[in-house]
Design an enzyme around this catalytic site. Structure first.
Site, PDB file in Angstrom:
ATOM      1  N   ASN A   1      63.551  56.502  54.346  1.00 39.26           N
ATOM      2  CA  ASN A   1      62.986  56.964  55.459  1.00 39.26           C
ATOM      3  C   ASN A   1      62.238  56.101  56.869  1.00 39.26           C
ATOM      4  O   ASN A   1      61.914  56.787  57.703  1.00 39.26           O
ATOM      5  CB  ASN A   1      62.361  58.561  55.131  1.00 39.26           C
TER       6      ASN A   1
ATOM      7  N   GLU B   1      44.270  53.238  58.983  1.00 36.51           N
ATOM      8  CA  GLU B   1      45.141  52.613  58.786  1.00 36.51           C
ATOM      9  C   GLU B   1      46.394  51.455  59.505  1.00 36.51           C
ATOM     10  O   GLU B   1      46.299  50.577  59.658  1.00 36.51           O
ATOM     11  CB  GLU B   1      46.119  53.896  58.691  1.00 36.51           C
TER      12      GLU B   1
ATOM     13  N   LYS C   1      59.620  50.117  57.464  1.00 34.20           N
ATOM     14  CA  LYS C   1      59.504  50.438  56.198  1.00 34.20           C
ATOM     15  C   LYS C   1      60.904  49.246  56.052  1.00 34.20           C
ATOM     16  O   LYS C   1      61.644  48.939  56.675  1.00 34.20           O
ATOM     17  CB  LYS C   1      59.934  51.727  55.778  1.00 34.20           C
TER      18      LYS C   1
ATOM     19  N   ARG D   1      64.556  59.254  62.104  1.00 33.43           N
ATOM     20  CA  ARG D   1      64.387  59.416  60.320  1.00 33.43           C
ATOM     21  C   ARG D   1      65.425  59.895  60.536  1.00 33.43           C
ATOM     22  O   ARG D   1      66.851  60.138  59.556  1.00 33.43           O
ATOM     23  CB  ARG D   1      63.387  60.005  59.655  1.00 33.43           C
TER      24      ARG D   1
ATOM     25  N   HIS E   1      57.543  54.690  59.264  1.00 33.74           N
ATOM     26  CA  HIS E   1      55.859  55.207  59.015  1.00 33.74           C
ATOM     27  C   HIS E   1      55.301  55.923  60.547  1.00 33.74           C
ATOM     28  O   HIS E   1      55.164  55.096  61.284  1.00 33.74           O
ATOM     29  CB  HIS E   1      55.279  54.752  58.118  1.00 33.74           C
TER      30      HIS E   1
ATOM     31  N   THR F   1      59.384  63.850  57.428  1.00 31.61           N
ATOM     32  CA  THR F   1      59.483  63.159  56.333  1.00 31.61           C
ATOM     33  C   THR F   1      61.033  63.238  55.585  1.00 31.61           C
ATOM     34  O   THR F   1      62.096  62.193  55.547  1.00 31.61           O
ATOM     35  CB  THR F   1      58.950  63.469  55.325  1.00 31.61           C
TER      36      THR F   1
ATOM     37  N   TYR G   1      48.331  54.145  50.457  1.00 29.37           N
ATOM     38  CA  TYR G   1      48.415  55.452  50.289  1.00 29.37           C
ATOM     39  C   TYR G   1      48.009  56.206  49.114  1.00 29.37           C
ATOM     40  O   TYR G   1      48.633  56.584  48.322  1.00 29.37           O
ATOM     41  CB  TYR G   1      50.952  55.494  50.143  1.00 29.37           C
TER      42      TYR G   1
HETATM   43  O1  CDP Z   1      55.226  60.091  55.873  1.00 28.50           O
HETATM   44  P1  CDP Z   1      55.583  61.591  56.280  1.00 28.50           P
HETATM   45  O2  CDP Z   1      54.301  61.816  56.743  1.00 28.50           O
HETATM   46  O3  CDP Z   1      55.808  62.313  56.923  1.00 28.50           O
HETATM   47  O4  CDP Z   1      55.664  62.096  54.548  1.00 28.50           O
HETATM   48  P2  CDP Z   1      53.772  61.513  53.486  1.00 28.50           P
HETATM   49  O5  CDP Z   1      54.168  62.932  53.080  1.00 28.50           O
HETATM   50  O6  CDP Z   1      52.852  61.155  54.107  1.00 28.50           O
HETATM   51  O7  CDP Z   1      54.721  60.832  52.352  1.00 28.50           O
HETATM   52  C1  CDP Z   1      54.353  60.007  52.170  1.00 28.50           C
HETATM   53  C2  CDP Z   1      56.478  58.345  52.314  1.00 28.50           C
HETATM   54  O8  CDP Z   1      56.147  59.054  50.969  1.00 28.50           O
HETATM   55  C3  CDP Z   1      57.527  59.661  53.035  1.00 28.50           C
HETATM   56  O9  CDP Z   1      57.679  58.763  54.201  1.00 28.50           O
HETATM   57  C4  CDP Z   1      58.178  58.977  51.555  1.00 28.50           C
HETATM   58  O10 CDP Z   1      58.407  57.340  52.358  1.00 28.50           O
HETATM   59  C5  CDP Z   1      57.759  59.307  50.627  1.00 28.50           C
HETATM   60  N1  CDP Z   1      58.015  60.938  50.001  1.00 28.50           N
HETATM   61  C6  CDP Z   1      59.097  60.179  48.868  1.00 28.50           C
HETATM   62  O11 CDP Z   1      59.290  59.455  48.502  1.00 28.50           O
HETATM   63  N2  CDP Z   1      58.816  61.734  48.556  1.00 28.50           N
HETATM   64  C7  CDP Z   1      58.776  62.920  49.056  1.00 28.50           C
HETATM   65  N3  CDP Z   1      58.244  63.926  48.073  1.00 28.50           N
HETATM   66  C8  CDP Z   1      57.644  63.389  49.586  1.00 28.50           C
HETATM   67  C9  CDP Z   1      57.293  61.954  49.950  1.00 28.50           C
HETATM   68 MG    MG Z   2      52.253  61.263  55.904  1.00 20.67          MG
END
Ligand code: CDP
Ligand code: MG
Length: 138
Positions: free
Chosen positions: A112, A126, A9, A102, A115, A91, A49
């Site tokens: 973080n 994706e 990222k 991370r 992805h 995450t 997203y």
């Molecule tokens: O990336 P991952 O699959 O671990 O998490 P996600 O739940 O699919 O969320 C996608 C991305 O959104 C995360 O990697 C974070 O960059 C962001 N995010 C956020 O800003 N705040 C949250 N509470 C959850 C996710």
């Molecule tokens: Mg995700």
């Protein structure tokens, strides 16, 4: 043999962590089957997203993902979807273990660093979202 989409990222690219992250991938014996440096525009990031479109963090996430260049990678290996998610860590970097990308490099739950696809279905979506078949080597 499975594939997943990995992204370094904008915070990871800006911090000069491309080499460190790819070193961790190669150290695990994981094959990089596709790779590209690009700057996402809002339309691309919103489409990528889409599943998160109604979440409270969506707009901020799109700002972040379009704030600078990213590295897109198609990774290939046995159980690579779960393997890459283990290498990334949780995450929220505060909850990610030491030794995970991370946990070691992330700033907060948004910024973080990396992805990874969360299922075979999303991995296919994706990878196809960003790569043409001819840009993946087998
Ligand atoms: O990336 P991952 O699959 O671990 O998490 P996600 O739940 O699919 O969320 C996608 C991305 O959104 C995360 O990697 C974070 O960059 C962001 N995010 C956020 O800003 N705040 C949250 N509470 C959850 C996710
Ligand atoms: Mg995700």
């Amino acid at each position: 043999m499975e594939r997943t989409l990995a992204i370094i990222k904008p915070d990871g690219v800006a911090a000069g962590l491309i080499g460190d992250i790819i070193k961790r991938i190669e150290y695990e014996g994981v094959k990089v089957a596709g790779m590209r440096l690009t700057q996402l525009d809002r339309r691309q990031a919103e489409g990528f997203y889409y599943v998160h479109r109604s979440k409270p963090f969506f707009n901020s996430l799109i700002d972040y993902m379009t704030s600078g260049p990213v590295v897109l990678m198609a990774l290939q290996g046995n159980n690579i979807i779960s393997h890459w998610r283990e290498l990334m860590g949780a995450t929220d970097p505060a909850k990610a273990g030491r030794g995970t990308i991370r946990g070691d490099m992330g700033t907060n739950i948004e910024r973080n660093v990396v992805h990874g696809s969360d299922s075979n279905e999303s991995a296919i979506f994706e990878i196809n979202y960003f790569f043409k078949g001819t840009d993946i080597v087998t």
